[in-house]
Motif scaffolding. Structure first.
Motif, PDB file in Angstrom:
ATOM      1  N   GLU A 288      -1.253  61.672 -50.430  1.00  0.00           N
ATOM      2  CA  GLU A 288      -2.321  61.443 -51.406  1.00  0.00           C
ATOM      3  C   GLU A 288      -1.758  61.220 -52.804  1.00  0.00           C
ATOM      4  O   GLU A 288      -2.350  60.505 -53.620  1.00  0.00           O
TER       5      GLU A 288
ATOM      6  N   ARG B 191      -6.244  71.500 -47.584  1.00  0.00           N
ATOM      7  CA  ARG B 191      -7.380  70.583 -47.620  1.00  0.00           C
ATOM      8  C   ARG B 191      -8.495  71.056 -46.694  1.00  0.00           C
ATOM      9  O   ARG B 191      -8.259  71.711 -45.681  1.00  0.00           O
TER      10      ARG B 191
ATOM     11  N   TYR C 100      -5.338  57.308 -46.554  1.00  0.00           N
ATOM     12  CA  TYR C 100      -6.255  58.356 -46.087  1.00  0.00           C
ATOM     13  C   TYR C 100      -6.371  58.342 -44.571  1.00  0.00           C
ATOM     14  O   TYR C 100      -6.356  59.390 -43.919  1.00  0.00           O
TER      15      TYR C 100
ATOM     16  N   GLN D 213     -12.977  66.846 -47.402  1.00  0.00           N
ATOM     17  CA  GLN D 213     -12.100  66.030 -48.249  1.00  0.00           C
ATOM     18  C   GLN D 213     -11.557  64.811 -47.510  1.00  0.00           C
ATOM     19  O   GLN D 213     -10.858  63.996 -48.099  1.00  0.00           O
TER      20      GLN D 213
END
Length: 230
Positions: free
Chosen positions: A92, A165, A184, A169
């Motif tokens: 990310e 996470r 992602y 999310q």
């Protein structure tokens, strides 16, 4: 030498079984694949010189790590990236390469002394990366640890802590550019992880097996009616 390998992911279990078979003459290897089986009573009976944790997501009991040498293999260049969901947090942030740090477990979260590190590239899906990391751990790091028995050294540098996470999310934002959408999908495409998704009316679209070609993303999609997390 008695050792324990504690892990739950299928690729690590497969490699642990292979390691055990190939090293029967050197090590008495016990493989634990259920967190409830990691008890002080069981460990005490085995009396291992090392307890090895490739990809372990639970707190290790204090009475175990205080009485036995426990080694966690963490997918960041510690002290950068202590904490949860290291792979997803790295990708990310746009990071392409990392380290696998072999650390001695202490009372903190990824704060222990470091035995050594190995390089790891972060291309491909999460599962591909984990499988690549598993080969490095079992073919390189564990053999070196058991044969050379290095003395771990204190972590140096400024610490950065990652937060674990949450499933929500994993939703793809309409503000993401194509590269971030691709990241992602791939960073969540692995066994036991909530896949990247978007909501479309009453449907939830989950994505996997993504590739980036000619400015387009090609991926598999599973369409689910309703939100499985509700």
């Amino acid at each position: 030498m008695n050792i324990i390998i504690a892990t739950t992911k299928s690729w690590n279990i497969k490699n642990a079984q292979k390691f055990k078979k190939e090293n029967e003459s050197k090590y008495n290897t016990t493989i634990i694949t259920n967190k409830d089986e990691l008890t002080f009573e069981k460990v005490k009976l085995i009396n291992p010189e090392y307890i090895l944790f490739p990809h372990w997501s639970w707190i290790i009991p204090k009475e175990i790590f205080e009485n036995f040498t426990c080694v966690v293999f963490h997918m960041t260049d510690l002290p950068f990236g202590r904490g949860g969901s290291p792979l997803q947090n790295l990708i990310e942030r746009g990071i392409k390469k990392t380290k696998i740090s072999a650390i001695k477990v202490d009372g903190g979260i990824d704060t222990g002394d470091i035995f050594f590190k190995r390089d790891l590239d972060l291309y491909g899906t999460a599962e591909e990366i984990f499988m690549r990391a598993s080969k490095i751990i079992f073919n390189d790091m564990i053999p070196e640890l058991l044969t050379k028995r290095p003395v771990p050294q204190k972590q140096e540098g400024e610490a950065t802590v990652f937060q674990r996470r949450k499933p929500e999310q994993s939703e793809i934002s309409p503000d993401f550019d194509l590269e971030k959408i691709y990241d992602y999908i791939r960073m969540l495409d692995g066994e036991g992880y909530p896949r990247a998704f978007i909501k479309y009316g009453k449907y939830r679209l989950e994505f996997s097996r993504a590739s980036m070609k000619n400015g387009k993303i090609i991926a598999d999609v599973e369409i689910i009616e309703g939100d499985e997390n509700e």
